[in-house]
Scaffold this motif. Structure first.
Motif, short mmCIF file in Angstrom:
data_model
loop_
_atom_site.label_atom_id
_atom_site.label_comp_id
_atom_site.label_asym_id
_atom_site.label_seq_id
_atom_site.Cartn_x
_atom_site.Cartn_y
_atom_site.Cartn_z
N ASP A 178 0.82 -1.21 0.00
CA ASP A 178 0.00 0.00 0.00
C ASP A 178 0.86 1.26 0.00
O ASP A 178 0.60 2.21 -0.74
CB ASP A 178 -0.93 0.01 1.21
N VAL A 179 1.90 1.27 0.84
CA VAL A 179 2.79 2.43 0.91
C VAL A 179 3.52 2.61 -0.42
O VAL A 179 3.68 3.72 -0.92
CB VAL A 179 3.79 2.26 2.07
N THR A 180 3.95 1.50 -1.01
CA THR A 180 4.66 1.56 -2.29
C THR A 180 3.75 2.10 -3.39
O THR A 180 4.13 2.99 -4.16
CB THR A 180 5.16 0.16 -2.68
N LEU A 232 3.04 5.97 -3.09
CA LEU A 232 4.14 6.81 -3.57
C LEU A 232 4.20 6.78 -5.10
O LEU A 232 4.37 7.82 -5.75
CB LEU A 232 5.48 6.34 -2.98
N TYR A 233 4.08 5.59 -5.66
CA TYR A 233 4.17 5.45 -7.11
C TYR A 233 3.12 6.32 -7.81
O TYR A 233 3.42 7.07 -8.75
CB TYR A 233 3.99 3.98 -7.50
N GLN A 234 1.87 6.24 -7.33
CA GLN A 234 0.78 6.95 -7.99
C GLN A 234 0.88 8.46 -7.81
O GLN A 234 0.64 9.22 -8.76
CB GLN A 234 -0.57 6.44 -7.46
N LEU A 235 1.24 8.91 -6.61
CA LEU A 235 1.32 10.35 -6.38
C LEU A 235 2.50 10.98 -7.13
O LEU A 235 2.40 12.09 -7.65
CB LEU A 235 1.40 10.65 -4.89
N ALA A 236 3.62 10.27 -7.18
CA ALA A 236 4.76 10.78 -7.95
C ALA A 236 4.41 10.85 -9.43
O ALA A 236 4.75 11.82 -10.12
CB ALA A 236 5.98 9.90 -7.73
N GLU A 255 4.18 14.54 0.17
CA GLU A 255 5.25 14.52 1.18
C GLU A 255 5.08 13.32 2.11
O GLU A 255 6.05 12.60 2.40
CB GLU A 255 5.25 15.81 2.00
N ARG A 256 3.88 13.08 2.59
CA ARG A 256 3.63 11.95 3.48
C ARG A 256 3.95 10.64 2.78
O ARG A 256 4.51 9.72 3.38
CB ARG A 256 2.17 11.96 3.94
N ALA A 257 3.67 10.53 1.49
CA ALA A 257 3.97 9.31 0.74
C ALA A 257 5.48 9.05 0.70
O ALA A 257 5.93 7.91 0.88
CB ALA A 257 3.41 9.41 -0.68
N PHE A 258 6.27 10.10 0.48
CA PHE A 258 7.72 9.95 0.47
C PHE A 258 8.23 9.53 1.85
O PHE A 258 9.06 8.63 1.97
CB PHE A 258 8.38 11.27 0.05
N ARG A 259 7.73 10.17 2.88
CA ARG A 259 8.22 9.89 4.23
C ARG A 259 7.84 8.47 4.68
O ARG A 259 8.64 7.77 5.32
CB ARG A 259 7.70 10.93 5.22
N ASP A 260 6.64 8.03 4.34
CA ASP A 260 6.22 6.68 4.73
C ASP A 260 7.05 5.62 4.02
O ASP A 260 7.45 4.62 4.62
CB ASP A 260 4.73 6.49 4.42
N TYR A 261 7.30 5.83 2.75
CA TYR A 261 8.09 4.85 2.00
C TYR A 261 9.55 4.85 2.48
O TYR A 261 10.18 3.80 2.56
CB TYR A 261 8.02 5.17 0.51
N PHE A 262 10.06 6.03 2.81
CA PHE A 262 11.41 6.14 3.35
C PHE A 262 11.57 5.26 4.60
O PHE A 262 12.57 4.55 4.76
CB PHE A 262 11.70 7.61 3.68
N LYS A 263 10.56 5.28 5.47
CA LYS A 263 10.59 4.45 6.68
C LYS A 263 10.61 2.97 6.33
O LYS A 263 11.33 2.18 6.96
CB LYS A 263 9.39 4.78 7.57
N GLU A 264 9.83 2.58 5.35
CA GLU A 264 9.84 1.18 4.91
C GLU A 264 11.23 0.77 4.43
O GLU A 264 11.70 -0.34 4.71
CB GLU A 264 8.82 0.97 3.78
N MET A 265 11.88 1.65 3.70
CA MET A 265 13.22 1.35 3.18
C MET A 265 14.26 1.29 4.32
O MET A 265 15.19 0.47 4.26
CB MET A 265 13.64 2.40 2.16
N GLU A 266 14.09 2.13 5.33
CA GLU A 266 15.01 2.07 6.47
C GLU A 266 14.94 0.71 7.16
O GLU A 266 15.98 0.16 7.57
CB GLU A 266 14.69 3.18 7.47
N ILE A 267 13.75 0.16 7.27
CA ILE A 267 13.59 -1.15 7.90
C ILE A 267 14.26 -2.24 7.07
O ILE A 267 15.04 -3.06 7.59
CB ILE A 267 12.09 -1.47 8.11
#
Length: 324
Positions: A60-62, A65-69, A138-150
């Motif tokens: 969902d997070v991915t 981000l894809y759609q909003l970008a 912005e929220r989409a980028f930040r949420d996906y960034f957190k997924e990548m950190e994990i």
């Protein structure tokens, strides 16, 4: 744990392909974790590229981000070029218009600018005020960034086990890390590219590793193996392409490979849609992290003098955006 070979070398039949590795057993601490570590260690030495499944990244997070970008890239060019051009906001957004960056310059190769545009974000990187449209970007980028950190932390621990280090050896280097999340739009090519121009010129990545959400398209990611063969990186639904980058290759005394890669143009005369969007996460350590040969790789001595990551990235970035 399963490992499959998603590609083979070109017609000469020489050279390894790009393996697909299920990292789920390691992440869930299940039977098969040691096999995951072994498979990734081999891939890092042989090609520096592999695909991972079983990673646990939110679909969902991915997708959000894809759609909003994509919606952002669909706005008129004259509006887009007014966005993300400043550097006064830490954790802001940066926009790079078509042909502004020429990645082959980092390898000393002179080419026209790459035929792509991108939105870029890092929690500890300077940028500009976020645009007010599309709503939620912005929220989409930040949420996906957190997924990548994990996922990146899981991968660092796999690397540590593969090398023979304590599993948290690298963690101090990633406090206040300079990682960057980029969404890249490769538009349709309605006109022939300039001589030497590609969607992304041949290059290696700068930092520790890259985690890429790719997309099938005409004109896609190609990886050069150690025999000099160009392999088409497969696009597998839900998988991530991971590659070793320059700073980590230096850390490993060149034993783990930062492999040249590029994004090819669509074939001449291609009639279907060739638009492509990819989402790379560039995992980078903190500015003051010293890149020097790790003890298990010392053996005959270190090939390189120690350098801070900040010094190293400044050099690489200046090369990529050089107009000279």
């Amino acid at each position: 744990m399963s490992v499959s070979n998603a590609n083979t070398a070109s017609s000469n039949g020489v050279g390894a392909g790009i393996p697909v590795i299920d990292v789920g057993p390691f992440i869930r601490n299940e039977v098969g974790s040691a096999d995951v570590v072994k498979a990734i260690e081999a891939a890092c030495r042989d090609t520096g590229f592999f695909l991972v499944t079983g990673h646990g990244v939110s679909l969902d997070v991915t997708s959000r981000l894809y759609q909003l970008a994509r919606a952002f890239f669909d706005y008129p060019q004259d509006w887009k070029t007014t966005q993300g051009r400043g550097t006064g906001v830490m954790g802001g957004v940066a926009f790079s218009p078509l042909a502004e960056e020429a990645l082959a310059a980092t390898l000393g190769i002179k080419t026209p600018g790459d035929y792509k545009e991108s939105l870029n974000f890092g929690q500890n990187l300077p940028g500009d005020t976020w645009p007010n449209r599309p709503e939620g970007i912005e929220r989409a980028f930040r949420d996906y960034f957190k997924e990548m950190e994990i996922l990146a932390k899981h991968m660092r621990r796999i690397f540590c086990q593969a090398i023979g280090l304590d599993q948290d050896y690298f963690e101090p280097s990633f406090e206040n890390h300079l990682s960057a999340l980029r969404v890249i739009n490769y538009p349709e090519q309605d006109e022939a590219p300039l001589p030497g121009q590609m969607r992304a010129g041949v290059h290696t990545d700068y930092g520790f590793m890259t985690i890429l959400r790719s997309e099938a398209s005409a004109g896609g990611l190609q990886v050069r193996n150690r025999n000099g063969d160009w392999l088409d990186a497969p696009s597998i639904e839900g998988a991530y392409v991971i590659n070793i980058a320059d700073a980590f290759m230096r850390w490993s005394n060149d034993e783990w490979v930062s492999t040249p890669h590029r994004v090819a143009n669509p074939p001449s005369g291609f009639k279907g849609t060739a638009r492509r969007q990819s989402i790379p996460f560039f995992l980078n350590p903190s500015k003051d992290t010293v890149i020097e040969c790790l003890p298990p790789f010392l053996k005959g001595g270190a090939k390189y003098e120690p350098i801070t990551y900040g010094e190293y990235i400044d050099l690489k970035t200046k090369q990529a955006f050089s107009k000279g």
